[in-house]
Design an enzyme around this catalytic site. Structure first.
Site, PDB file in Angstrom:
ATOM      1  N   TRP A 200       0.844  -1.185   0.000  1.00 50.95           N
ATOM      2  CA  TRP A 200       0.000   0.000   0.000  1.00 50.95           C
ATOM      3  C   TRP A 200       0.894   1.256   0.000  1.00 50.95           C
ATOM      4  CZ3 TRP A 200      -0.281   3.892   3.764  1.00 50.95           C
ATOM      5  CH2 TRP A 200      -1.254   4.875   3.487  1.00 50.95           C
ATOM      6  N   ASP A 367     -15.327  13.033  -2.428  1.00 51.90           N
ATOM      7  CA  ASP A 367     -14.803  11.717  -2.040  1.00 51.90           C
ATOM      8  C   ASP A 367     -15.623  11.132  -0.899  1.00 51.90           C
ATOM      9  OD1 ASP A 367     -12.557   9.680  -1.131  1.00 51.90           O
ATOM     10  OD2 ASP A 367     -11.854  10.514  -3.030  1.00 51.90           O
ATOM     11  N   ASP A 368     -15.036  10.248  -0.159  1.00 53.11           N
ATOM     12  CA  ASP A 368     -15.676   9.472   0.904  1.00 53.11           C
ATOM     13  C   ASP A 368     -16.364  10.388   1.943  1.00 53.11           C
ATOM     14  OD1 ASP A 368     -16.304   7.468   2.629  1.00 53.11           O
ATOM     15  OD2 ASP A 368     -14.249   6.769   2.940  1.00 53.11           O
ATOM     16  N   LYS A 477     -15.675   7.750  -8.854  1.00 50.27           N
ATOM     17  CA  LYS A 477     -14.460   7.085  -8.360  1.00 50.27           C
ATOM     18  C   LYS A 477     -14.929   5.872  -7.565  1.00 50.27           C
ATOM     19  CE  LYS A 477     -10.546   7.909  -5.203  1.00 50.27           C
ATOM     20  NZ  LYS A 477      -9.981   8.914  -4.297  1.00 50.27           N
ATOM     21  N   ASP A 479     -14.094   2.859  -5.367  1.00 49.71           N
ATOM     22  CA  ASP A 479     -13.017   2.456  -4.465  1.00 49.71           C
ATOM     23  C   ASP A 479     -13.259   1.032  -3.947  1.00 49.71           C
ATOM     24  OD1 ASP A 479     -10.778   2.727  -2.877  1.00 49.71           O
ATOM     25  OD2 ASP A 479     -11.444   4.571  -1.888  1.00 49.71           O
ATOM     26  N   MET A 480     -12.254   0.444  -3.340  1.00 52.95           N
ATOM     27  CA  MET A 480     -12.352  -0.905  -2.758  1.00 52.95           C
ATOM     28  C   MET A 480     -11.224  -0.994  -1.742  1.00 52.95           C
ATOM     29  SD  MET A 480     -11.213  -4.340  -2.951  1.00 52.95           S
ATOM     30  CE  MET A 480     -11.949  -5.942  -2.960  1.00 52.95           C
ATOM     31  N   ASN A 481     -11.581  -0.907  -0.451  1.00 51.14           N
ATOM     32  CA  ASN A 481     -10.554  -0.621   0.547  1.00 51.14           C
ATOM     33  C   ASN A 481     -10.159  -1.748   1.479  1.00 51.14           C
ATOM     34  OD1 ASN A 481      -9.495   2.127   0.357  1.00 51.14           O
ATOM     35  ND2 ASN A 481     -11.669   2.667   0.370  1.00 51.14           N
ATOM     36  N   CYS A 527     -10.287   2.355  -8.262  1.00 52.07           N
ATOM     37  CA  CYS A 527      -9.403   2.661  -7.147  1.00 52.07           C
ATOM     38  C   CYS A 527      -9.560   1.515  -6.158  1.00 52.07           C
ATOM     39  CB  CYS A 527      -9.873   3.977  -6.516  1.00 52.07           C
ATOM     40  SG  CYS A 527      -9.025   4.399  -4.983  1.00 52.07           S
ATOM     41  N   ASP A 549      -2.233   5.739  -3.069  1.00 47.57           N
ATOM     42  CA  ASP A 549      -2.595   6.693  -2.023  1.00 47.57           C
ATOM     43  C   ASP A 549      -1.406   7.549  -1.617  1.00 47.57           C
ATOM     44  OD1 ASP A 549      -5.253   6.304  -1.811  1.00 47.57           O
ATOM     45  OD2 ASP A 549      -5.175   4.935  -0.101  1.00 47.57           O
TER      46      ASP A 549
HETATM   47  C1  DGJ Z   1      -8.784   5.162  -0.499  1.00 54.57           C
HETATM   48  C2  DGJ Z   1      -8.555   5.985  -1.729  1.00 54.57           C
HETATM   49  O1  DGJ Z   1      -7.426   5.544  -2.404  1.00 54.57           O
HETATM   50  C3  DGJ Z   1      -8.447   7.450  -1.317  1.00 54.57           C
HETATM   51  O2  DGJ Z   1      -8.119   8.233  -2.431  1.00 54.57           O
HETATM   52  C4  DGJ Z   1      -9.743   7.860  -0.716  1.00 54.57           C
HETATM   53  O3  DGJ Z   1     -10.755   7.801  -1.670  1.00 54.57           O
HETATM   54  C5  DGJ Z   1     -10.074   6.978   0.486  1.00 54.57           C
HETATM   55  N1  DGJ Z   1     -10.009   5.593   0.151  1.00 54.57           N
HETATM   56  C6  DGJ Z   1     -11.433   7.305   1.016  1.00 54.57           C
HETATM   57  O4  DGJ Z   1     -11.823   6.445   1.973  1.00 54.57           O
END
Ligand code: DGJ
Length: 751
Positions: A200, A367-368, A477, A479-481, A527, A549
């Protein structure tokens, strides 16, 4: 481009201006590899390349030691269990528990163009004349299974796309435990293996190692293609470099668990396998059903790594990415994440947007944190409706206000996830990936929705499509975190639990397909906590991806440099952020941050109100610069010139298709006292072109830059361009400020 078939010798020669890929069918019916490399003249047969010698301790399936052993041959889609003891391309468990198959040649088919792979992302043709496809039909007589091996050769470059399809034409169900997208056996092992690895915030850093006997490779078991390893490897001759020597790239068009494995046997034959990771993969194939593997794209370059990359760039930009945005320069955006994190309200957002508009930005991205109870990352994921306390007029109201300012509006989503503290989870606790009786691991306080279930995908689709329908959204955007753990589904039978990882990613592709079809003009950026899903599978749906990130300009040099091994500049999400940088605390000049971010989709990730007036003027300049040159930067031919990995500097450039215009960027990472007089040799210019060169050295230069003089294309490519800080030092001269983290951008144009 042609596919030549010699019926007598059962030889297939796929050929274009760059490569030859030659196979034959062995007397026993196994397809064998004869040659893959630079184009060669065709001949009737290449039997002399088949080794028939008898070796002790080898096995001979067709005869008492007088036939051939599969162990000694280069095979097209090898199986383990008879006489080949290396890693297999395919492994199938029969009802009896046996895993033996013997897929033998039945016939072939040649089609113009390229067939679609149902439900999977893949390269495509727009016209049948762009490619030809050979399908080899094989069958395993005992089980009734059929195997189709697909080979597409493209006209435009040393490109071969491969995949395999297994059909159960027998009467009993079987379990596919391994079905690679490709296997390639190469006759020697004199290669370095290149991989794009990291973690990461430091993704896709190129690494090389010399091949040695045994198995080496990279993989993902995280449910996404991963920060750790990209689904790509290259084999390059030890003396090959960016501009010369043989290189073969192997890239998988897939976003889930993958394996890229290289095995060197004890006769120095190299086997490359690429496909879905067989670990935790077990696909039940009922009689009458088929299984299609993802596609692997092989690129051969006789002219070094840059040529390989440029071939991938062109293919992935033009014949993998699709839709409205494929050929369009990307909007300059501002994203509020690093400006506010979760701490915003409508007023604050409008403030950020309004200053951005003044500075020439075109798209505002929220964003989030805009939905449900999402005031931190502990709650709200899954509840895709605007939080009234933050956005009294909802997303539709905010998006209208943003549009009234003259900006487009974009929105962040993370549709595959749910927080335990959310309405969605309270209503449907069984909708997550989990294993009955086991506690699911949390990561970033969230769980993963079971996208292998259609009703789950339908529900999320309903919520996201509603927002898109009701608001003025031009960009998403996605995302997948987190990585996937305890991968099980509540609705699949015990014998199908090994399908969940793959079914999950098929569910993700399905949602992407539905949303991109219904909203064709919305620009999607993929993302995954930065770059954990920067892979070709995603590019099919979203033509750009958030690269990492880590937004520090110096860190980004390595990340973006590595990313360009496979992925085009137009796909690389890159933003200017604040200093001290939020990930590494480094302070870099605004200009350097912009000069790095230009080589991507370009945008800002900070509150421009917090910059000084002078800095805001600079931002306006950078925006003007990017608007003027983004077509060239994002769609020109990209060259890596000086690697930042382990170096004090970095350089790259892009050249227009006709060679008459270029942008060259030079970055100094660490300054040294009493430095040498350095130059960088440029690439891709017209040798007899006469180029005028401007630089954008100082903050106060006019937008058109400072004239540097004029140089011949051959001069710039052979003598090089002076980038050193040791010239006279008078203003307007070719001087880099004597400091760390400085950079210079040059524009070159034929007079
Ligand atoms: C991870 C993304 O890579 C960031 O740019 C941002 O969108 C955060 N998540 C938001 O939780």
């Amino acid at each position: 481009m042609n596919i030549i078939v010699h019926s007598e010798s059962k030889t297939f020669h796929l050929q274009n201006d760059y490569i030859s890929y030659i196979m034959t069918i062995l007397p026993g019916g196994h397809p064998a590899q004869l040659y893959f490399g630079k184009k060669i003249t065709d001949r009737e047969e290449y039997g002399y390349l088949l080794e028939g010698s008898i070796r002790s301790h080898s096995a001979y399936p067709n005869d008492d030691g007088r036939g051939y052993s599969l162990e000694h041959l280069k095979l097209e889609y090898p199986e383990y269990g008879s006489s080949d003891f290396r890693q297999a391309a395919v492994e199938i468990r029969h009802e009896s528990g046996s895993r033996i198959t013997d897929f033998l040649y039945q016939g072939y088919e040649i089609t113009n163009g390229k067939p679609k792979l149902e439900g999977l992302p893949a390269t495509y043709t727009e016209d049948d004349s762009e490619a030809m496809t050979l399908t080899l039909h094989l069958a395993d007589e005992v089980s009734g299974l059929r195997l189709d091996l697909l080979y597409t050769i493209f006209e435009a470059g040393g490109i071969l796309a491969r995949s395999a399809k297994i059909s159960n034409c027998g009467t009993k169900a079987v379990h596919i435990e391994r079905a690679m997208s490709l296997s390639v056996d190469l006759p020697d092992a004199d290669y370095d293996m290149i991989q794009l690895s990291g973690s990461w915030a430091r993704e896709r850093i190129p690494e090389a190692r010399r091949l040695s006997h045994g198995i080496q490779g990279v993989e993902s078991l995280r449910g996404h293609s991963s920060h750790q390893h990209n689904p790509f490897i290259a084999l390059k001759r030890p003396n090959a470099d960016e501009f010369s020597g043989e290189v073969i790239g192997f890239s998988l068009v897939y976003s889930g668990n993958f394996l890229a494995e290289v095995q060197v046997d004890n006769y120095d034959v190299t086997r490359v396998l690429l496909g879905i990771n067989p670990t935790w993969f077990d696909w039940k194939l009922e009689a009458g059903d088929s299984f299609q593997t993802p596609e692997a794209v092989v690129v051969f370059s006789a002219d070094g790594l840059n040529k390989m990359s440029q071939t991938y760039h062109r293919l992935y930009q033009k014949r993998l990415a699709r839709g409205f945005w494929r050929d369009r320069a990307r909007p300059i955006l501002i994203n509020n994440w690093e400006a506010t994190y979760f701490n915003f309200n409508e007023e604050k957002l409008l403030n950020i947007a309004s200053k951005a508009k003044e500075c020439g930005v075109e798209l505002f991205v929220l964003d989030d944190g805009w939905f449900g109870a999402r005031r931190s990352d502990y709650a709200g994921l899954g509840d895709w409706y605007p939080a009234a306390s933050l956005l009294p007029h909802g997303i539709s109201g905010l998006s209208e206000k943003i549009e009234q300012m003259g900006l487009k509006f974009g929105l962040w989503i993370e549709p595959e996830m749910v927080n335990p503290d959310s309405d969605l989870y309270r209503e449907h606790p069984d909708w997550i990936l989990h294993v009955e009786g086991r506690k699911p691991s949390l990561s970033r306080h969230q769980l993963v929705l079971d996208f292998s279930r259609k009703e789950v995908v339908d529900h999320i689709h309903g919520m996201i499509a509603k927002i898109l329908r009701e608001s003025r959204i031009s960009y998403i955007k996605w995302d997948m975190n987190r990585s996937i753990t305890e991968c099980g589904s509540a609705v699949l039978s015990a014998e199908r639990q090994g399908e969940v990882f793959h079914r999950y990613i098929l569910g993700v592709y399905d949602l992407y397909e539905r949303l991109t079809s219904e909203f064709p003009e919305v620009l999607f950026e993929s993302c995954a906590g930065g770059g954990a899903r920067f892979d070709p599978g995603m590019l099919y749906y979203a033509p750009q991806a958030w690269c990492s990130d880590d937004t520090d300009a110096i860190e980004r040099l390595g990340i973006q440099y590595g990313t360009t091994f496979v992925y085009p500049v137009s796909s690389i999400g890159s933003h200017v952020s604040a200093v001290p940088n939020h990930q590494v605390n480094r302070i870099t000049p605004l200009k350097t941050r912009a000069d790095v971010a230009f080589f991507g989709t370009f945008g800002y990730e900070l509150d421009l109100n917090k910059l000084s007036e002078d800095e805001q003027k600079m931002v306006t300049r950078y925006t003007i610069f990017m608007k003027q040159y983004r077509e060239l930067i994002q769609f020109g031919t990209f060259y890596r010139l000086v690697s930042p990995i382990g170096n004090d500097s970095c350089a790259w450039m892009v050249v227009s298709e006709d060679g008459k215009e270029a942008i060259f960027a030079y970055y100094r990472i660490l300054n040294k006292p009493n430095n040498g007089f350095a130059r960088v040799k440029l690439q891709g210019l017209l040798p007899d072109g006469h180029y005028t060169v401007w630089s954008y050295q100082h903050e106060d230069v006019p937008p058109e830059g400072i004239l540097r003089g004029s140089f011949g294309g051959d001069e710039l490519m052979n003598v090089g361009f002076v980038v050193s800080d040791l010239s006279s030092g008078k203003v307007g001269d070719n001087v880099l400020e004597a400091a760390d983290f400085t950079s210079r951008i040059y524009h070159l144009k034929v007079e």
